[in-house]
Design an enzyme around this catalytic site. Structure first.
Site, PDB file in Angstrom:
ATOM      1  N   ILE A 176      -9.591  49.577 -23.188  1.00 16.91           N
ATOM      2  CA  ILE A 176     -10.505  50.716 -23.083  1.00 16.91           C
ATOM      3  C   ILE A 176     -11.135  50.750 -21.685  1.00 16.91           C
ATOM      4  CG2 ILE A 176     -12.693  51.663 -23.923  1.00 16.91           C
ATOM      5  CD1 ILE A 176     -11.885  50.635 -26.715  1.00 16.91           C
ATOM      6  N   ASP A 177     -11.545  49.579 -21.180  1.00 16.55           N
ATOM      7  CA  ASP A 177     -12.119  49.534 -19.835  1.00 16.55           C
ATOM      8  C   ASP A 177     -11.078  49.864 -18.773  1.00 16.55           C
ATOM      9  OD1 ASP A 177     -14.718  49.062 -20.451  1.00 16.55           O
ATOM     10  OD2 ASP A 177     -14.574  46.875 -20.308  1.00 16.55           O
ATOM     11  N   ALA A 178      -9.833  49.466 -19.005  1.00 16.69           N
ATOM     12  CA  ALA A 178      -8.780  49.780 -18.036  1.00 16.69           C
ATOM     13  C   ALA A 178      -8.571  51.286 -17.936  1.00 16.69           C
ATOM     14  CB  ALA A 178      -7.487  49.085 -18.422  1.00 16.69           C
ATOM     15  N   LEU A 206     -11.339  52.621 -15.810  1.00 15.15           N
ATOM     16  CA  LEU A 206     -11.194  52.281 -14.401  1.00 15.15           C
ATOM     17  C   LEU A 206     -10.070  53.065 -13.739  1.00 15.15           C
ATOM     18  CD1 LEU A 206     -11.900  48.465 -14.455  1.00 15.15           C
ATOM     19  CD2 LEU A 206     -13.352  50.302 -13.644  1.00 15.15           C
TER      20      LEU A 206
END
Length: 80
Positions: A58-60, A63
């Site tokens: 999810i963070d990727a 980003l």
């Protein structure tokens, strides 16, 4: 308004909406993890591994959106 101001607005929207989506996704996933570990404590380690893997994905995705916004901000392909 000029093209540069539209690019700045678009970059803010990309980063802001991406951050909101990532925060909501991680919050829902964390809540479901707590529910699942409360129901079946013996699966806590397996669920924790999967939860951290999904949190990284999810963070990727967020980003990647930040990277695209930075591309538009600093190497503007729309600036003619």
């Amino acid at each position: 308004m000029t093209d540069v101001s539209f690019v700045a607005l678009a970059c803010g929207l990309i980063i802001g909406l991406g951050a909101i989506g990532a925060c909501i996704g991680i919050a829902i996933m964390g809540g479901k993890y707590l529910e699942a570990s409360a129901r079946q404590p013996e699966l806590m380690n397996t669920l924790q591994t999967k939860m951290f893997l999904l949190a990284g994905l999810i963070d990727a995705a967020f980003l990647i959106g930040v990277g695209i916004a930075m591309l538009f901000a600093f190497a503007n392909p729309f600036h003619g």
